[in-house]
Design a protein around this motif. Structure first.
Motif, PDB file in Angstrom:
ATOM      1  N   PHE A 158     -41.241 -25.498  28.768  1.00 24.75           N
ATOM      2  CA  PHE A 158     -41.326 -24.509  27.687  1.00 24.75           C
ATOM      3  C   PHE A 158     -40.520 -23.259  28.028  1.00 24.75           C
ATOM      4  O   PHE A 158     -39.784 -22.731  27.198  1.00 24.75           O
TER       5      PHE A 158
ATOM      6  N   LEU B 233     -43.028 -16.376  25.893  1.00 27.66           N
ATOM      7  CA  LEU B 233     -44.254 -17.097  25.577  1.00 27.66           C
ATOM      8  C   LEU B 233     -45.443 -16.211  25.929  1.00 27.66           C
ATOM      9  O   LEU B 233     -45.536 -15.708  27.040  1.00 27.66           O
TER      10      LEU B 233
ATOM     11  N   VAL C  75     -50.171 -20.321  25.625  1.00 23.50           N
ATOM     12  CA  VAL C  75     -50.044 -21.756  25.431  1.00 23.50           C
ATOM     13  C   VAL C  75     -51.447 -22.333  25.536  1.00 23.50           C
ATOM     14  O   VAL C  75     -52.123 -22.146  26.539  1.00 23.50           O
TER      15      VAL C  75
ATOM     16  N   ILE D 265     -50.798 -29.040  21.198  1.00 26.70           N
ATOM     17  CA  ILE D 265     -50.508 -27.845  21.992  1.00 26.70           C
ATOM     18  C   ILE D 265     -50.114 -26.752  21.017  1.00 26.70           C
ATOM     19  O   ILE D 265     -49.349 -26.985  20.083  1.00 26.70           O
TER      20      ILE D 265
ATOM     21  N   ILE E 140     -48.461 -22.878  20.777  1.00 24.52           N
ATOM     22  CA  ILE E 140     -47.690 -21.880  21.518  1.00 24.52           C
ATOM     23  C   ILE E 140     -47.562 -20.628  20.661  1.00 24.52           C
ATOM     24  O   ILE E 140     -47.119 -20.703  19.512  1.00 24.52           O
TER      25      ILE E 140
END
Length: 113
Positions: free
Chosen positions: A38, A48, A51, A60, A62
């Motif tokens: 990622f 990010l 997560v 998942i 994000i």
């Protein structure tokens, strides 16, 4: 005597919980390679922030910040092109402009087992 019996019961319950946690930890998958992937895909234009993994291990989520709406969409498209990721979804409603010109976003995807 009642206090000793209560303490023994609590100790057994604690030990049982600890054993279950250790078994779960031993069977848990390593998510480190996913985080590395990622971050690599995000590059310099996306950071990010969170997560999250569904308890079943399927979906998942994000959450992040991008330098622009286009950067968020490019991140989503890069994930979609990458082998091993499916059902990558970034609704336009999940891209929210910030006062500093950047955007926050939230997307979902599935990682193949």
């Amino acid at each position: 005597a009642d206090e000793v019996a209560t303490l023994e019961t609590q100790a057994k319950a604690f030990n049982s919980s600890l054993d279950a946690a250790l078994r779960a930890r031993g069977s848990a998958k390593s998510f480190s390679p996913l985080f590395t992937e990622f971050r690599k895909i995000a590059g310099e234009t996306v950071s990010l922030e969170r997560v999250s993994f569904a308890p079943s291990g399927g979906e998942i989520s994000i959450s992040g910040r991008a330098i622009s709406e286009l950067a968020a969409i490019n991140f989503k498209n890069a994930l979609a092109r990458r082998a091993g990721f499916t059902a990558v979804n970034l609704p336009l409603a999940n891209i929210v402009p910030d006062s500093d010109g950047k955007v926050t976003f939230q997307l979902t995807l599935r990682a193949e087992q």
